[in-house]
Every structure is written in C-alpha cells, then in structure tokens.
Motif scaffolding. Structure first.
Motif, PDB file in Angstrom:
ATOM      1  N   ASP A 123       0.726  -1.198   0.033  1.00  0.00           N
ATOM      2  CA  ASP A 123      -0.013   0.093  -0.125  1.00  0.00           C
ATOM      3  C   ASP A 123       0.850   1.363  -0.046  1.00  0.00           C
ATOM      4  O   ASP A 123       0.483   2.189  -0.507  1.00  0.00           O
ATOM      5  N   LEU A 124       2.027   1.119   0.681  1.00  0.00           N
ATOM      6  CA  LEU A 124       2.989   2.345   0.871  1.00  0.00           C
ATOM      7  C   LEU A 124       3.548   2.484  -0.827  1.00  0.00           C
ATOM      8  O   LEU A 124       3.629   3.723  -0.987  1.00  0.00           O
ATOM      9  N   LYS A 125       3.815   1.499  -1.474  1.00  0.00           N
ATOM     10  CA  LYS A 125       4.138   1.475  -2.809  1.00  0.00           C
ATOM     11  C   LYS A 125       3.037   2.226  -3.769  1.00  0.00           C
ATOM     12  O   LYS A 125       3.622   3.367  -4.614  1.00  0.00           O
ATOM     13  N   LEU A 126       1.874   1.977  -3.549  1.00  0.00           N
ATOM     14  CA  LEU A 126       0.940   2.725  -4.357  1.00  0.00           C
ATOM     15  C   LEU A 126       0.784   4.004  -3.816  1.00  0.00           C
ATOM     16  O   LEU A 126       0.556   5.089  -4.731  1.00  0.00           O
ATOM     17  N   PHE A 127       0.907   4.447  -2.372  1.00  0.00           N
ATOM     18  CA  PHE A 127       0.907   5.534  -2.275  1.00  0.00           C
ATOM     19  C   PHE A 127       1.990   6.621  -2.790  1.00  0.00           C
ATOM     20  O   PHE A 127       1.726   7.753  -3.245  1.00  0.00           O
ATOM     21  N   LEU A 128       3.426   5.962  -2.855  1.00  0.00           N
ATOM     22  CA  LEU A 128       4.434   6.743  -3.427  1.00  0.00           C
ATOM     23  C   LEU A 128       4.140   6.918  -5.038  1.00  0.00           C
ATOM     24  O   LEU A 128       4.414   8.115  -5.447  1.00  0.00           O
ATOM     25  N   ALA A 129       3.442   5.857  -5.530  1.00  0.00           N
ATOM     26  CA  ALA A 129       3.337   6.077  -6.980  1.00  0.00           C
ATOM     27  C   ALA A 129       2.112   7.372  -7.353  1.00  0.00           C
ATOM     28  O   ALA A 129       2.280   8.189  -8.130  1.00  0.00           O
ATOM     29  N   VAL A 130       1.288   7.362  -6.250  1.00  0.00           N
ATOM     30  CA  VAL A 130       0.084   8.386  -6.539  1.00  0.00           C
ATOM     31  C   VAL A 130       0.786   9.852  -6.232  1.00  0.00           C
ATOM     32  O   VAL A 130       0.719  10.726  -6.721  1.00  0.00           O
ATOM     33  N   ARG A 132       3.838  10.805  -6.582  1.00  0.00           N
ATOM     34  CA  ARG A 132       4.860  11.313  -7.446  1.00  0.00           C
ATOM     35  C   ARG A 132       3.969  11.470  -8.794  1.00  0.00           C
ATOM     36  O   ARG A 132       4.516  12.445  -9.667  1.00  0.00           O
ATOM     37  N   ALA A 133       3.159  10.708  -9.136  1.00  0.00           N
ATOM     38  CA  ALA A 133       2.241  11.136 -10.397  1.00  0.00           C
ATOM     39  C   ALA A 133       1.504  12.160 -10.309  1.00  0.00           C
ATOM     40  O   ALA A 133       1.057  13.049 -11.040  1.00  0.00           O
ATOM     41  N   GLY A 134       0.863  12.357  -9.039  1.00  0.00           N
ATOM     42  CA  GLY A 134      -0.072  13.642  -8.848  1.00  0.00           C
ATOM     43  C   GLY A 134      -1.425  13.397  -9.060  1.00  0.00           C
ATOM     44  O   GLY A 134      -2.334  13.906  -8.836  1.00  0.00           O
ATOM     45  N   ARG A 135      -1.795  12.225  -9.900  1.00  0.00           N
ATOM     46  CA  ARG A 135      -3.070  11.878 -10.463  1.00  0.00           C
ATOM     47  C   ARG A 135      -3.015  10.408 -10.359  1.00  0.00           C
ATOM     48  O   ARG A 135      -2.430   9.500 -10.374  1.00  0.00           O
ATOM     49  N   LEU A 136      -4.479   9.880  -9.755  1.00  0.00           N
ATOM     50  CA  LEU A 136      -4.698   8.312  -9.282  1.00  0.00           C
ATOM     51  C   LEU A 136      -4.752   7.508 -10.849  1.00  0.00           C
ATOM     52  O   LEU A 136      -3.977   6.508 -10.651  1.00  0.00           O
ATOM     53  N   ALA A 137      -5.000   8.259 -11.914  1.00  0.00           N
ATOM     54  CA  ALA A 137      -4.992   7.346 -13.177  1.00  0.00           C
ATOM     55  C   ALA A 137      -3.848   7.257 -13.724  1.00  0.00           C
ATOM     56  O   ALA A 137      -3.415   6.157 -14.111  1.00  0.00           O
ATOM     57  N   SER A 138      -3.119   8.289 -13.815  1.00  0.00           N
ATOM     58  CA  SER A 138      -1.729   8.355 -14.147  1.00  0.00           C
ATOM     59  C   SER A 138      -0.890   7.449 -13.186  1.00  0.00           C
ATOM     60  O   SER A 138      -0.099   6.325 -13.589  1.00  0.00           O
ATOM     61  N   PHE A 168      -4.242  12.911   1.025  1.00  0.00           N
ATOM     62  CA  PHE A 168      -4.322  13.607  -0.016  1.00  0.00           C
ATOM     63  C   PHE A 168      -5.517  14.349  -0.223  1.00  0.00           C
ATOM     64  O   PHE A 168      -6.596  14.188   0.391  1.00  0.00           O
ATOM     65  N   GLU A 169      -5.315  15.741  -0.657  1.00  0.00           N
ATOM     66  CA  GLU A 169      -6.598  16.332  -1.181  1.00  0.00           C
ATOM     67  C   GLU A 169      -6.717  16.271  -2.582  1.00  0.00           C
ATOM     68  O   GLU A 169      -5.967  16.220  -3.282  1.00  0.00           O
ATOM     69  N   HIS A 170      -8.002  16.189  -2.887  1.00  0.00           N
ATOM     70  CA  HIS A 170      -8.750  15.952  -4.176  1.00  0.00           C
ATOM     71  C   HIS A 170      -8.817  17.177  -4.850  1.00  0.00           C
ATOM     72  O   HIS A 170      -9.806  17.807  -4.314  1.00  0.00           O
ATOM     73  N   THR A 171      -7.869  17.697  -5.726  1.00  0.00           N
ATOM     74  CA  THR A 171      -8.121  19.131  -6.266  1.00  0.00           C
ATOM     75  C   THR A 171      -8.494  18.800  -7.709  1.00  0.00           C
ATOM     76  O   THR A 171      -8.163  17.912  -8.545  1.00  0.00           O
ATOM     77  N   PRO A 172      -9.057  19.900  -8.744  1.00  0.00           N
ATOM     78  CA  PRO A 172      -8.996  19.974  -9.973  1.00  0.00           C
ATOM     79  C   PRO A 172      -7.811  19.325 -10.779  1.00  0.00           C
ATOM     80  O   PRO A 172      -7.995  19.027 -11.733  1.00  0.00           O
ATOM     81  N   SER A 173      -6.422  19.789 -10.178  1.00  0.00           N
ATOM     82  CA  SER A 173      -5.452  19.600 -10.855  1.00  0.00           C
ATOM     83  C   SER A 173      -4.818  18.245 -10.446  1.00  0.00           C
ATOM     84  O   SER A 173      -3.545  17.767 -10.903  1.00  0.00           O
ATOM     85  N   GLY A 174      -5.371  17.449  -9.564  1.00  0.00           N
ATOM     86  CA  GLY A 174      -5.050  16.243  -9.111  1.00  0.00           C
ATOM     87  C   GLY A 174      -5.034  15.797  -7.681  1.00  0.00           C
ATOM     88  O   GLY A 174      -5.575  16.670  -6.826  1.00  0.00           O
ATOM     89  N   HIS A 175      -4.029  14.946  -7.157  1.00  0.00           N
ATOM     90  CA  HIS A 175      -4.275  14.734  -5.942  1.00  0.00           C
ATOM     91  C   HIS A 175      -2.833  15.348  -5.162  1.00  0.00           C
ATOM     92  O   HIS A 175      -1.644  15.156  -5.637  1.00  0.00           O
TER      93      HIS A 175
END
Length: 295
Positions: free
Chosen positions: A5-12, A14-20, A48-55
C-alpha cells in the motif's frame, strides 16, 4: 500497515493523479483508490487533497511521503548490495550545477570508479541542468524538486551560502559593518538574464536594491574574481570555505538552499544507477559539515 500500500501511495504522490499512477504500476484506478483509502484508515489520517489539478499531499501525507521514501531507499539498498559485480557496467550520465559538479562530485568520483571500473561516468557540470524527464541525463542534482514528470526525487542535502571577500579587498574598500553598507561596495554575482533558477537570486534576499556590478554565469569564475580582491559576493560555503584567502565578510548573512537528487523512475533498479545514488548519498553525509559551512 502493508508495504505494498505504501508503494501505491508513493506512486500516486509522484504522479499527482490517480489514473496516471495506476497506469504506471499496471493496476486499475479503482483498486489503487481503494487501497489508498485503506492506508488512510489504518493511519487515521487524510493523505491527499482531491483538487481539480490532481492529488495533492496533505501535511500528514507529506510526512508519510518522506518516511516512505526512506523505506524505499533502504529496500533498494538491499537489492543493490545483492547485485552481482558483473551488472555494474555501462555508462551513467550525471547532470549537476557547475559548483556542485566541480567541487563536490569531481574530487571524489574516482572513489566510485575505482570500486566499479567497468562503469563509465559522464559528468555534465554546467550552468543549467539537463532534464531526466527527457532522458538528457540519468541522474540530476537540481536546485528545486521538479513539479512534474516520470521522476523520483528526494532531497539530497541542504547547503549554506554566505558573503565572501578577500582580506585585501576589505582593507581597501569602504566600511562594511552590516548589510546596509553593501550598496557602496563592488558586488560580484550572476548575469541576470543567465540565471537559470530562481534559487540563484541571492542578492535580493540581502537587499532589494542590490545589484552585482561584476557578473558571470560561472560560480567558479565568481569565486576567482572575489579571491582576486575585486569585490565581494555570495558563494556556497562549500566553495567559499575551500578557496584560499577568502573570508566570511558578514557572518550574520546566512542563506540556505537545497540540492535534490532526481532520476527517471524507469532507471531505478538498474544496478549501476542505484549503486551511484547510494554512493553519492553516503558521500554527502560525510561532507555535510562542509555543505553547511561548518567544515
């Protein structure tokens, strides 16, 4: 807490967006979202804060991000130590600012190449840094954390800067008792339209109207001009303290900046890249007093 789960957290993060992030790690966005919520529940914290520009990371998310990166680095260290020597071959292109590249990496890189003689080092030390996102460099030491791109970035070190001058200059120049006196002095600094990063605008932090009258795009050239007794100027302490004959002119002037270690995420796990990252991190720990002006 689940390390996956931490690895997924790092991925989000770094990417700034869930889909990416989901695309990058080969999972569907719904699964990633569910596991991020599970992590938040386990920690009882909103990450995370969910904003129009991403996470965007919250304060708790930023704290976890730093801790998770340290855990990731430790895990990668185990893999590096287990890598057979035969894998440590090939080229590494390293991009760094001129001062860091010439004063910190260059004098010590022979230690790395002696330990790994089949690794070829290309050190690009210049005014400006090549972009790992575009694969211009394998590793970059940057003045600020990049805001976008398929990159892994972490703070390498803070470093201090001060106002330096040669004693001969101070003896012949007007009185210099405080920052307010600098307007009557010859100041050495960067060529304004050649400043490639806002972090290099030092004089404006000392006085809003201060301008350099002798200017160079090269920090090493600036150091030599100051050492020749021509004027005074702001230098990183790892340069100013190492140049013979230079002294801190106004010790109360203290400026702090940071270097960031940046690598394209596709290159993590390559033995020679990871081994160099570990070597540079260890070397910086040894040089920390010099970086902070306490050497």
């Amino acid at each position: 807490m689940n390390w996956d789960d931490l690895k997924l957290f790092l991925a989000v993060a770094r990417a700034g967006r869930l889909a990416s992030a989901a695309k990058a790690i080969g999972q569907d966005a719904t699964t990633v979202s569910r596991r991020i919520r599970r992590l938040e529940q386990a920690l009882q914290a909103r990450l995370f804060e969910h904003t129009p520009s991403g996470h965007v990371l919250t304060d708790q998310g930023s704290a976890l991000f730093e801790a998770a990166e340290r855990m990731e680095a430790a895990a990668m260290g185990i893999q590096r130590d287990a890598a057979p020597a035969s894998q440590l071959a090939g080229a590494i292109r390293i991009s760094a600012s001129e001062g860091f590249g010439s004063r910190i990496i260059a004098p010590h890189v022979g230690d790395f190449t002696r330990a790994h003689p089949q690794v070829q080092i290309d050190l690009i030390a210049s005014s400006g840094v090549l972009n790992p996102s575009r694969r211009e460099a394998d590793i970059a030491v940057m003045l600020a954390r990049p805001k976008a791109g398929p990159l892994i970035a972490r703070k390498l070190t803070d470093y201090a800067l001060g106002l330096y001058a040669a004693p001969a200059y101070l003896a012949s120049a007007p009185r210099l008792a405080g920052p307010g006196d600098l307007a009557s002095h010859v100041l050495v600094g960067y060529v304004p339209d050649q400043i490639y990063a806002p972090e290099l605008r030092y004089l404006s932090e000392i006085g809003s109207r201060l301008e350099a009258t002798i200017r160079s795009s090269s920090i090493n050239a600036q150091a030599e001009i100051i050492a020749a007794g021509t004027g005074c100027g702001v230098l990183p302490c790892f340069i100013g303290d190492a140049v013979p004959g230079l002294v801190r002119a106004l010790p109360e002037i203290g400026i702090e900046r940071s270097f960031w270690l940046v690598v394209h995420r596709d290159l993590r796990g390559i033995a020679r890249i990871d081994r160099f990252l570990a070597w540079l991190t260890q070397r910086i720990e040894q040089l920390r007093p010099l970086m902070m002006g306490r050497g």
